[in-house]
Design a protein around this motif. Structure first.
Motif, PDB file in Angstrom:
ATOM      1  N   HIS A  23       0.875  -1.167   0.000  1.00  0.00           N
ATOM      2  CA  HIS A  23       0.000   0.000   0.000  1.00  0.00           C
ATOM      3  C   HIS A  23       0.914   1.220   0.000  1.00  0.00           C
ATOM      4  O   HIS A  23       1.570   1.510   1.009  1.00  0.00           O
ATOM      5  CB  HIS A  23      -0.915   0.014   1.230  1.00  0.00           C
ATOM      6  N   SER A  24       0.951   1.906  -1.107  1.00  0.00           N
ATOM      7  CA  SER A  24       1.915   3.001  -1.257  1.00  0.00           C
ATOM      8  C   SER A  24       1.587   4.196  -0.376  1.00  0.00           C
ATOM      9  O   SER A  24       2.448   5.044  -0.150  1.00  0.00           O
ATOM     10  CB  SER A  24       1.977   3.433  -2.720  1.00  0.00           C
ATOM     11  N   GLN A  25       0.346   4.261   0.108  1.00  0.00           N
ATOM     12  CA  GLN A  25      -0.067   5.470   0.828  1.00  0.00           C
ATOM     13  C   GLN A  25      -0.589   5.192   2.229  1.00  0.00           C
ATOM     14  O   GLN A  25      -1.218   6.063   2.826  1.00  0.00           O
ATOM     15  CB  GLN A  25      -1.161   6.185   0.020  1.00  0.00           C
ATOM     16  N   ALA A  26      -0.348   3.987   2.775  1.00  0.00           N
ATOM     17  CA  ALA A  26      -0.985   3.694   4.062  1.00  0.00           C
ATOM     18  C   ALA A  26      -0.212   2.683   4.893  1.00  0.00           C
ATOM     19  O   ALA A  26       0.356   1.724   4.383  1.00  0.00           O
ATOM     20  CB  ALA A  26      -2.404   3.164   3.836  1.00  0.00           C
ATOM     21  N   ILE A  27      -0.221   2.901   6.200  1.00  0.00           N
ATOM     22  CA  ILE A  27       0.125   1.885   7.182  1.00  0.00           C
ATOM     23  C   ILE A  27      -1.105   0.998   7.341  1.00  0.00           C
ATOM     24  O   ILE A  27      -2.237   1.473   7.264  1.00  0.00           O
ATOM     25  CB  ILE A  27       0.465   2.532   8.542  1.00  0.00           C
ATOM     26  N   GLU A  28      -0.885  -0.301   7.555  1.00  0.00           N
ATOM     27  CA  GLU A  28      -2.002  -1.230   7.766  1.00  0.00           C
ATOM     28  C   GLU A  28      -1.900  -1.845   9.159  1.00  0.00           C
ATOM     29  O   GLU A  28      -0.822  -2.274   9.569  1.00  0.00           O
ATOM     30  CB  GLU A  28      -1.984  -2.332   6.717  1.00  0.00           C
ATOM     31  N   ILE A  29      -3.011  -1.893   9.866  1.00  0.00           N
ATOM     32  CA  ILE A  29      -3.092  -2.597  11.142  1.00  0.00           C
ATOM     33  C   ILE A  29      -4.123  -3.704  10.995  1.00  0.00           C
ATOM     34  O   ILE A  29      -5.276  -3.441  10.662  1.00  0.00           O
ATOM     35  CB  ILE A  29      -3.420  -1.643  12.317  1.00  0.00           C
ATOM     36  N   LEU A  30      -3.680  -4.944  11.192  1.00  0.00           N
ATOM     37  CA  LEU A  30      -4.510  -6.117  10.954  1.00  0.00           C
ATOM     38  C   LEU A  30      -4.972  -6.710  12.283  1.00  0.00           C
ATOM     39  O   LEU A  30      -4.164  -6.913  13.188  1.00  0.00           O
ATOM     40  CB  LEU A  30      -3.721  -7.172  10.178  1.00  0.00           C
ATOM     41  N   VAL A  31      -6.270  -6.999  12.379  1.00  0.00           N
ATOM     42  CA  VAL A  31      -6.849  -7.618  13.568  1.00  0.00           C
ATOM     43  C   VAL A  31      -7.495  -8.932  13.146  1.00  0.00           C
ATOM     44  O   VAL A  31      -8.374  -8.941  12.274  1.00  0.00           O
ATOM     45  CB  VAL A  31      -7.915  -6.715  14.224  1.00  0.00           C
ATOM     46  N   ILE A  68       1.121  -5.072  12.576  1.00  0.00           N
ATOM     47  CA  ILE A  68       1.274  -3.822  11.821  1.00  0.00           C
ATOM     48  C   ILE A  68       2.130  -4.064  10.579  1.00  0.00           C
ATOM     49  O   ILE A  68       3.172  -4.722  10.648  1.00  0.00           O
ATOM     50  CB  ILE A  68       1.955  -2.734  12.681  1.00  0.00           C
ATOM     51  N   PHE A  69       1.698  -3.493   9.453  1.00  0.00           N
ATOM     52  CA  PHE A  69       2.478  -3.508   8.220  1.00  0.00           C
ATOM     53  C   PHE A  69       2.827  -2.059   7.871  1.00  0.00           C
ATOM     54  O   PHE A  69       1.946  -1.269   7.516  1.00  0.00           O
ATOM     55  CB  PHE A  69       1.684  -4.146   7.078  1.00  0.00           C
ATOM     56  N   PRO A  70       4.108  -1.683   7.982  1.00  0.00           N
ATOM     57  CA  PRO A  70       4.503  -0.293   7.704  1.00  0.00           C
ATOM     58  C   PRO A  70       4.200   0.117   6.269  1.00  0.00           C
ATOM     59  O   PRO A  70       4.141  -0.716   5.357  1.00  0.00           O
ATOM     60  CB  PRO A  70       6.011  -0.291   7.983  1.00  0.00           C
ATOM     61  N   VAL A  71       4.034   1.401   6.075  1.00  0.00           N
ATOM     62  CA  VAL A  71       3.641   1.947   4.779  1.00  0.00           C
ATOM     63  C   VAL A  71       4.639   1.552   3.691  1.00  0.00           C
ATOM     64  O   VAL A  71       5.857   1.603   3.884  1.00  0.00           O
ATOM     65  CB  VAL A  71       3.499   3.482   4.848  1.00  0.00           C
ATOM     66  N   GLY A  72       4.109   1.113   2.548  1.00  0.00           N
ATOM     67  CA  GLY A  72       4.919   0.875   1.364  1.00  0.00           C
ATOM     68  C   GLY A  72       5.661  -0.441   1.316  1.00  0.00           C
ATOM     69  O   GLY A  72       6.250  -0.767   0.286  1.00  0.00           O
ATOM     70  N   ALA A  95      -8.659  -5.058   8.417  1.00  0.00           N
ATOM     71  CA  ALA A  95      -7.471  -4.233   8.242  1.00  0.00           C
ATOM     72  C   ALA A  95      -7.873  -2.767   8.274  1.00  0.00           C
ATOM     73  O   ALA A  95      -8.735  -2.346   7.499  1.00  0.00           O
ATOM     74  CB  ALA A  95      -6.779  -4.561   6.920  1.00  0.00           C
ATOM     75  N   GLY A  96      -7.271  -2.017   9.166  1.00  0.00           N
ATOM     76  CA  GLY A  96      -7.434  -0.568   9.178  1.00  0.00           C
ATOM     77  C   GLY A  96      -6.252   0.057   8.460  1.00  0.00           C
ATOM     78  O   GLY A  96      -5.108  -0.387   8.626  1.00  0.00           O
ATOM     79  N   LEU A  97      -6.512   1.089   7.651  1.00  0.00           N
ATOM     80  CA  LEU A  97      -5.454   1.709   6.845  1.00  0.00           C
ATOM     81  C   LEU A  97      -5.467   3.214   7.034  1.00  0.00           C
ATOM     82  O   LEU A  97      -6.530   3.823   7.119  1.00  0.00           O
ATOM     83  CB  LEU A  97      -5.635   1.341   5.375  1.00  0.00           C
ATOM     84  N   SER A  98      -4.283   3.789   7.069  1.00  0.00           N
ATOM     85  CA  SER A  98      -4.144   5.207   7.404  1.00  0.00           C
ATOM     86  C   SER A  98      -4.251   6.111   6.177  1.00  0.00           C
ATOM     87  O   SER A  98      -3.473   7.051   6.010  1.00  0.00           O
ATOM     88  CB  SER A  98      -2.805   5.454   8.098  1.00  0.00           C
ATOM     89  N   SER A  99      -5.199   5.811   5.316  1.00  0.00           N
ATOM     90  CA  SER A  99      -5.453   6.631   4.132  1.00  0.00           C
ATOM     91  C   SER A  99      -6.878   6.401   3.682  1.00  0.00           C
ATOM     92  O   SER A  99      -7.393   5.281   3.787  1.00  0.00           O
ATOM     93  CB  SER A  99      -4.489   6.275   3.003  1.00  0.00           C
TER      94      SER A  99
END
Length: 204
Positions: free
Chosen positions: A92-100, A131-135, A152-156
């Motif tokens: 995800h080029s524009q987002a951090i992902e948090i997976l539950v 957590i999956f860091p951005v990019g 998955a929550g994404l910061s974008s």
């Protein structure tokens, strides 16, 4: 909401006689015209199709189906897995992902972008978070014997996704086999075979 409170990443674009604001792939809408439906989505209770080759269904909840997310910088995805289902390597080029993890057991991981290409992996059970860091390239595999579900929550509002195998071997038009043959150090016939395969899109 007024323009001076919008993110610095906004781009002005001329469209007709008036200027409009372009926000991460979407035009900024006049909030005076918004309705409750702009902030509403109702498909997550419907089971997705996980009988495909990946054993996976991803239902994205982003600015494309909730216009009210525009400028808010968040989005969501429901990920459903069959046993041995795979959310294949992607970024995800524009987002951090948090997976539950809601149900099941998953093997997940990401690879760093540093020269050592470190792999970080973990087996997750119900209630675990990763957590999956951005990019960064990352994946999720259902290693349990039953179906698995995660959010998955994404910061974008519009995180973007690049599916590695689809981008490399399924590009349109196809990449020159000479490039890929040299890059992967395999015979060109292997590249031709991979380019003829159907690469399943693991995002809806």
């Amino acid at each position: 909401m007024i323009f001076r409170y919008l993110p610095r990443s906004l781009k002005w674009q001329r469209k007709g006689p008036e200027s409009v604001v372009f926000v991460n792939g979407k035009f900024y809408n006049d909030t005076k015209l918004a309705t409750a439906n702009d902030f509403f989505f109702t498909r997550l209770h419907i089971p997705g199709n996980i009988t495909n080759p990946l054993g996976l269904n991803v239902t994205a909840v982003n600015v494309n189906n909730i216009p009210g997310l525009n400028t808010l910088g968040i989005s969501l995805a429901l990920i459903e897995f069959a046993p041995n289902g795979l959310n294949s390597s992607h970024t995800h080029s524009q987002a951090i992902e948090i997976l539950v993890v809601v149900e099941g057991t998953m093997y997940v991981g990401f690879v760093t972008s540093n020269s050592d290409n470190r792999l970080f992996t973990k087996v997750l059970d119900q209630g675990d978070v990763f957590i999956f860091p951005v990019g960064l390239i990352h994946f999720q595999l259902n290693v349990g014997k039953t179906n698995a579900i995660a959010f998955a929550g994404l910061s974008s509002q519009n995180p973007g996704v690049i599916i590695i195998e689809s981008a490399v071997f399924g590009s349109n038009p196809p990449m020159n086999p000479d490039v890929l043959s040299k890059e992967f150090q395999v015979d060109k016939n292997v590249i031709n075979y991979l380019q003829k395969k159907f690469w399943w899109d693991n995002n809806n």
